[in-house]
Design a protein around this motif. Structure first.
Motif, PDB file in Angstrom:
ATOM      1  N   ARG A 117     -46.312  63.250  27.781  1.00 32.85           N
ATOM      2  CA  ARG A 117     -46.474  62.196  28.786  1.00 32.85           C
ATOM      3  C   ARG A 117     -45.713  60.937  28.398  1.00 32.85           C
ATOM      4  NH1 ARG A 117     -50.611  62.228  32.572  1.00 32.85           N
ATOM      5  NH2 ARG A 117     -51.455  64.315  32.900  1.00 32.85           N
ATOM      6  N   LEU A 118     -45.725  60.591  27.138  1.00 32.39           N
ATOM      7  CA  LEU A 118     -44.940  59.432  26.693  1.00 32.39           C
ATOM      8  C   LEU A 118     -43.454  59.655  26.957  1.00 32.39           C
ATOM      9  CD1 LEU A 118     -46.720  58.534  23.331  1.00 32.39           C
ATOM     10  CD2 LEU A 118     -46.691  57.168  25.435  1.00 32.39           C
ATOM     11  N   THR A 119     -42.999  60.879  26.766  1.00 28.86           N
ATOM     12  CA  THR A 119     -41.597  61.196  27.036  1.00 28.86           C
ATOM     13  C   THR A 119     -41.274  61.072  28.521  1.00 28.86           C
ATOM     14  OG1 THR A 119     -41.532  62.707  25.142  1.00 28.86           O
ATOM     15  CG2 THR A 119     -39.816  62.968  26.817  1.00 28.86           C
ATOM     16  N   ALA A 120     -42.167  61.578  29.372  1.00 32.95           N
ATOM     17  CA  ALA A 120     -41.945  61.469  30.822  1.00 32.95           C
ATOM     18  C   ALA A 120     -41.906  60.002  31.246  1.00 32.95           C
ATOM     19  CB  ALA A 120     -43.036  62.218  31.581  1.00 32.95           C
ATOM     20  N   GLN A 121     -42.825  59.182  30.708  1.00 30.90           N
ATOM     21  CA  GLN A 121     -42.819  57.755  31.033  1.00 30.90           C
ATOM     22  C   GLN A 121     -41.541  57.090  30.530  1.00 30.90           C
ATOM     23  OE1 GLN A 121     -47.671  57.325  30.405  1.00 30.90           O
ATOM     24  NE2 GLN A 121     -46.309  55.889  29.429  1.00 30.90           N
ATOM     25  N   HIS A 122     -41.101  57.466  29.340  1.00 29.87           N
ATOM     26  CA  HIS A 122     -39.886  56.877  28.766  1.00 29.87           C
ATOM     27  C   HIS A 122     -38.661  57.212  29.620  1.00 29.87           C
ATOM     28  CE1 HIS A 122     -37.018  55.495  25.766  1.00 29.87           C
ATOM     29  NE2 HIS A 122     -36.413  56.665  25.851  1.00 29.87           N
ATOM     30  N   VAL A 123     -38.592  58.454  30.103  1.00 28.87           N
ATOM     31  CA  VAL A 123     -37.457  58.852  30.956  1.00 28.87           C
ATOM     32  C   VAL A 123     -37.437  58.008  32.223  1.00 28.87           C
ATOM     33  CG1 VAL A 123     -36.572  60.715  32.407  1.00 28.87           C
ATOM     34  CG2 VAL A 123     -37.249  61.186  30.044  1.00 28.87           C
ATOM     35  N   LEU A 124     -38.597  57.839  32.860  1.00 31.66           N
ATOM     36  CA  LEU A 124     -38.654  57.028  34.076  1.00 31.66           C
ATOM     37  C   LEU A 124     -38.258  55.586  33.787  1.00 31.66           C
ATOM     38  CD1 LEU A 124     -41.968  58.316  35.718  1.00 31.66           C
ATOM     39  CD2 LEU A 124     -39.631  58.738  36.506  1.00 31.66           C
ATOM     40  N   ALA A 125     -38.827  55.003  32.747  1.00 32.56           N
ATOM     41  CA  ALA A 125     -38.547  53.596  32.440  1.00 32.56           C
ATOM     42  C   ALA A 125     -37.090  53.383  32.073  1.00 32.56           C
ATOM     43  CB  ALA A 125     -39.455  53.123  31.302  1.00 32.56           C
ATOM     44  N   THR A 126     -36.521  54.285  31.288  1.00 29.49           N
ATOM     45  CA  THR A 126     -35.127  54.134  30.852  1.00 29.49           C
ATOM     46  C   THR A 126     -34.174  54.086  32.027  1.00 29.49           C
ATOM     47  OG1 THR A 126     -35.582  55.241  28.748  1.00 29.49           O
ATOM     48  CG2 THR A 126     -33.285  55.190  29.501  1.00 29.49           C
ATOM     49  N   HIS A 127     -34.401  54.937  32.999  1.00 24.64           N
ATOM     50  CA  HIS A 127     -33.469  55.047  34.116  1.00 24.64           C
ATOM     51  C   HIS A 127     -33.823  54.128  35.277  1.00 24.64           C
ATOM     52  CE1 HIS A 127     -31.294  58.363  32.298  1.00 24.64           C
ATOM     53  NE2 HIS A 127     -32.455  58.904  31.985  1.00 24.64           N
ATOM     54  N   LEU A 128     -34.831  53.290  35.120  1.00 27.31           N
ATOM     55  CA  LEU A 128     -35.150  52.276  36.133  1.00 27.31           C
ATOM     56  C   LEU A 128     -34.783  50.874  35.665  1.00 27.31           C
ATOM     57  CD1 LEU A 128     -38.618  53.562  37.419  1.00 27.31           C
ATOM     58  CD2 LEU A 128     -36.423  53.646  38.614  1.00 27.31           C
ATOM     59  N   ARG A 129     -34.091  50.788  34.536  1.00 31.89           N
ATOM     60  CA  ARG A 129     -33.646  49.492  34.016  1.00 31.89           C
ATOM     61  C   ARG A 129     -32.172  49.289  34.356  1.00 31.89           C
ATOM     62  NH1 ARG A 129     -36.891  51.005  29.116  1.00 31.89           N
ATOM     63  NH2 ARG A 129     -38.795  49.723  29.236  1.00 31.89           N
ATOM     64  N   PRO A 130     -31.818  48.209  35.044  1.00 32.87           N
ATOM     65  CA  PRO A 130     -30.405  47.948  35.359  1.00 32.87           C
ATOM     66  C   PRO A 130     -29.527  47.852  34.122  1.00 32.87           C
ATOM     67  CG  PRO A 130     -31.833  46.539  36.673  1.00 32.87           C
ATOM     68  CD  PRO A 130     -32.710  47.215  35.659  1.00 32.87           C
TER      69      PRO A 130
END
Length: 424
Positions: A208-221
């Motif tokens: 779950r931490l990995t899934a959250q990290h993937v989302l956060a990484t690719h939502l940062r300009p």
């Protein structure tokens, strides 16, 4: 559209005159000339003698020869005309043949271009079909991995989906929705017991931490080309989120309704470009919304079990088609178990703090209220150290009802809009 094949245009020339005919005509002219001379020689000189006879015969000879020469000249002119006509017909036919060749060449070019375009379209369609099949296969395989009972396989599925979304823009929303759906699945954090179930929960925490990290990484300009854009919709309704770090992310329409944030949550510098809903969300630890930007937010009945820090956040004013008689952003019914900080926050869209319960203080140092504001029936201490300004209208009338801003009892709103704290 391809032009029809040009048909050859022919102009039939005169057929060549056989040499035999020319010889016969020449012989005929000679015979006629001789006949005329003989006839004039004898018939025209009958009864003449001496000098008159000689003169008459010379005239007969001259007349016959003139007829012969004239006939030959006429025939020669006819032959010259035939030759000139044949030359002109040949030139005209040559020009037409050249035009036919040019049209045929143009037709060949059109056919070649049509075939090339058709071949390219077929190749593109074939390539797209192959790519779509490949994407479908990869997506299906990654989805199956995400549903595996082994944590390493699920991790592989998340990274496969990340790579697939990075390479295929049109599939990003689908993949983001799939990752959100995974995070919405029920989950219990690991307990103290060191058994097999505890080990599985620890492994699931990493997934779950990995899934959250993937989302956060690719939502940062700041990710540049790796940023998937802020137009993506996130539905994390009821999700269990662990040590959520969404700092500096740019969200589109986002739903965190009834989500549970385990551990500390960080939304520092985050921009919510569209509606953000945290209705009935639970933050079990501290949460930071410092310098966050909202475009219509709802924290209705939200529970903050740790410190809530909204320092320098901005709730931007949103244009509406008709006059709004309720605040645009709301914390109505929210519960703050620890201190809540709203220093230097701008509420540009109006804000509703009705029925808020605060076990500790809520601080609004330097906050700016620019529209309809409601603090009706607030339970707890609402502190103000410094000055507050209320800009814009604080009363609206609609449907024969008056909607006015309401403030905590110990706040005093001056005529100039400055809010001061009445000493108790």
């Amino acid at each position: 559209m391809i032009s029809p094949l040009p048909q050859p245009t022919r102009r039939e020339p005169l057929r060549p005159m056989p040499r035999k005919v020319i010889a016969l005509v020449a012989a005929g002219i000679a015979v006629v000339t001789a006949g005329v001379v003989v006839w004039l020689w004898w018939a025209g000189t009958a009864g003449l003698s001496g000098k008159d006879l000689v003169t008459a015969r010379l005239d007969a000879l001259r007349t016959g020869l003139s007829i012969g020469i004239g006939g030959g000249g006429v025939f020669a002119l006819y032959l010259a005309w035939r030759r000139q006509h044949a030359t002109e017909v040949g030139l005209v036919q040559k020009e037409r043949d050249q035009e036919d060749v040019a049209r045929a060449y143009q037709l060949q070019q059109e056919v070649a271009e049509h075939n090339r375009v058709h071949a390219e379209r077929v190749a593109e369609a074939t390539e797209k079909d192959a790519a779509d099949r490949r994407v479908t296969e990869l997506y299906t395989k990654a989805s199956e991995q995400l549903g595996s009972d082994k944590a390493p396989v699920r991790l592989a599925g998340i990274f496969a989906l990340e790579r697939l979304a990075q390479d295929n823009v049109e599939h990003r929303q689908t993949i983001v929705s799939l990752l959100c759906a995974y995070l919405r699945m029920p989950y219990l954090p690991p307990g103290d017991a060191k058994d097999s179930e505890h080990r599985e929960r620890v492994q699931e925490r990493e997934v779950r931490l990995t899934a959250q990290h993937v989302l956060a990484t690719h939502l940062r300009p700041e990710a540049g080309a790796a940023c998937w854009g802020e137009a993506l919709k996130l539905n994390l309704n009821g999700a269990t989120l662990l040590a959520a770090d969404f700092a500096r992310c740019h969200f589109g329409e986002t739903t965190f309704d009834q989500a549970v944030f385990v551990d500390e949550a960080d939304f520092t510098g985050t921009t919510f470009a569209e509606r953000a809903s945290f209705a009935r969300t639970v933050f079990q630890e501290r949460v930071f919304f410092r310098n966050a930007v909202f475009h219509k937010a709802s924290f209705r009945s939200c529970k903050f079990e740790g410190v809530a820090d909204f320092s320098d956040a901005t709730f931007r004013k949103v244009a509406v088609e008709r006059r709004r008689v309720y605040p645009g952003d709301t914390f109505s019914g929210a519960v703050f178990h620890y201190a809540a900080h709203f220093p230097n926050v701008t509420f540009g869209n109006g804000v509703d703090f009705s029925y808020v319960k605060a076990h500790y203080s809520i601080q609004f140092d330097g906050a700016l209220f620019e529209d309809l504001t409601t603090f009706e029936d607030v339970s707890g201490e609402v502190e103000c150290e410094g000055h507050y300004r209320a800009l814009g209208p604080t009363r609206y009338q609609a449907d024969h009802q008056v909607f006015a801003s309401s403030w905590p009892d110990h706040w005093v709103v001056g005529p100039d809009g400055v809010i001061t704290h009445r000493a108790e």
